[in-house]
Design a protein around this motif. Sequence first.
Motif, PDB file in Angstrom:
ATOM      1  N   GLN A  27       0.835  -1.196   0.000  1.00  0.00           N
ATOM      2  CA  GLN A  27       0.000   0.000   0.000  1.00  0.00           C
ATOM      3  C   GLN A  27       0.873   1.251   0.000  1.00  0.00           C
ATOM      4  O   GLN A  27       0.628   2.193  -0.761  1.00  0.00           O
ATOM      5  CB  GLN A  27      -0.914  -0.008   1.221  1.00  0.00           C
ATOM      6  CG  GLN A  27      -1.796   1.212   1.341  1.00  0.00           C
ATOM      7  CD  GLN A  27      -2.623   1.196   2.611  1.00  0.00           C
ATOM      8  OE1 GLN A  27      -2.498   0.288   3.435  1.00  0.00           O
ATOM      9  NE2 GLN A  27      -3.459   2.183   2.796  1.00  0.00           N
ATOM     10  N   GLN A  28       1.902   1.274   0.829  1.00  0.00           N
ATOM     11  CA  GLN A  28       2.796   2.424   0.903  1.00  0.00           C
ATOM     12  C   GLN A  28       3.546   2.608  -0.415  1.00  0.00           C
ATOM     13  O   GLN A  28       3.720   3.733  -0.883  1.00  0.00           O
ATOM     14  CB  GLN A  28       3.782   2.251   2.064  1.00  0.00           C
ATOM     15  CG  GLN A  28       4.630   3.452   2.327  1.00  0.00           C
ATOM     16  CD  GLN A  28       3.875   4.633   2.892  1.00  0.00           C
ATOM     17  OE1 GLN A  28       2.742   4.514   3.338  1.00  0.00           O
ATOM     18  NE2 GLN A  28       4.492   5.778   2.871  1.00  0.00           N
ATOM     19  N   THR A  31       1.298   4.281  -3.004  1.00  0.00           N
ATOM     20  CA  THR A  31       1.143   5.702  -2.709  1.00  0.00           C
ATOM     21  C   THR A  31       2.405   6.474  -3.068  1.00  0.00           C
ATOM     22  O   THR A  31       2.347   7.527  -3.721  1.00  0.00           O
ATOM     23  CB  THR A  31       0.821   5.902  -1.213  1.00  0.00           C
ATOM     24  OG1 THR A  31      -0.402   5.217  -0.922  1.00  0.00           O
ATOM     25  CG2 THR A  31       0.682   7.371  -0.864  1.00  0.00           C
ATOM     26  N   ARG A  34       2.961   6.918  -6.871  1.00  0.00           N
ATOM     27  CA  ARG A  34       2.149   8.011  -7.427  1.00  0.00           C
ATOM     28  C   ARG A  34       2.759   9.369  -7.087  1.00  0.00           C
ATOM     29  O   ARG A  34       2.840  10.258  -7.932  1.00  0.00           O
ATOM     30  CB  ARG A  34       0.711   7.939  -6.899  1.00  0.00           C
ATOM     31  CG  ARG A  34      -0.133   6.878  -7.575  1.00  0.00           C
ATOM     32  CD  ARG A  34      -1.614   7.069  -7.281  1.00  0.00           C
ATOM     33  NE  ARG A  34      -1.911   7.135  -5.856  1.00  0.00           N
ATOM     34  CZ  ARG A  34      -2.254   6.097  -5.103  1.00  0.00           C
ATOM     35  NH1 ARG A  34      -2.358   4.903  -5.635  1.00  0.00           N
ATOM     36  NH2 ARG A  34      -2.515   6.253  -3.823  1.00  0.00           N
ATOM     37  N   GLU A  35       3.217   9.521  -5.825  1.00  0.00           N
ATOM     38  CA  GLU A  35       3.836  10.781  -5.412  1.00  0.00           C
ATOM     39  C   GLU A  35       5.116  11.043  -6.208  1.00  0.00           C
ATOM     40  O   GLU A  35       5.373  12.176  -6.627  1.00  0.00           O
ATOM     41  CB  GLU A  35       4.178  10.746  -3.921  1.00  0.00           C
ATOM     42  CG  GLU A  35       2.987  10.833  -3.015  1.00  0.00           C
ATOM     43  CD  GLU A  35       3.373  10.737  -1.544  1.00  0.00           C
ATOM     44  OE1 GLU A  35       4.555  10.974  -1.198  1.00  0.00           O
ATOM     45  OE2 GLU A  35       2.486  10.427  -0.736  1.00  0.00           O
TER      46      GLU A  35
END
Length: 83
Positions: A27-28, A31, A34-35
């Motif tokens: 999950q991290q 994220t 995308r960042e």
Amino acid sequence: MSEHAIEFLRGWIGEKVHCQSQHKIDQQAETLARECAAKAAEVGIPLEDIQEEVGDIQELIASRLEEAAEADEHQQAAGKAAK
């Protein structure tokens, strides 16, 4: 990959990728990928330039997160053994 893209990626990963619990890594990584892509675009580095060199950025970030988590586990185990 351009030297600018390499330096960007190294710096970004060093700043953003830190130890996470093993069960949250996927999950991290999603994220953070995308960042990273958004920040790269902001500074004029196409994601394709990065992916050309390292492949799937999410997989790279997940790998770095796993390495950080394993290093932290080893450090904690060494600290407990020293007590």
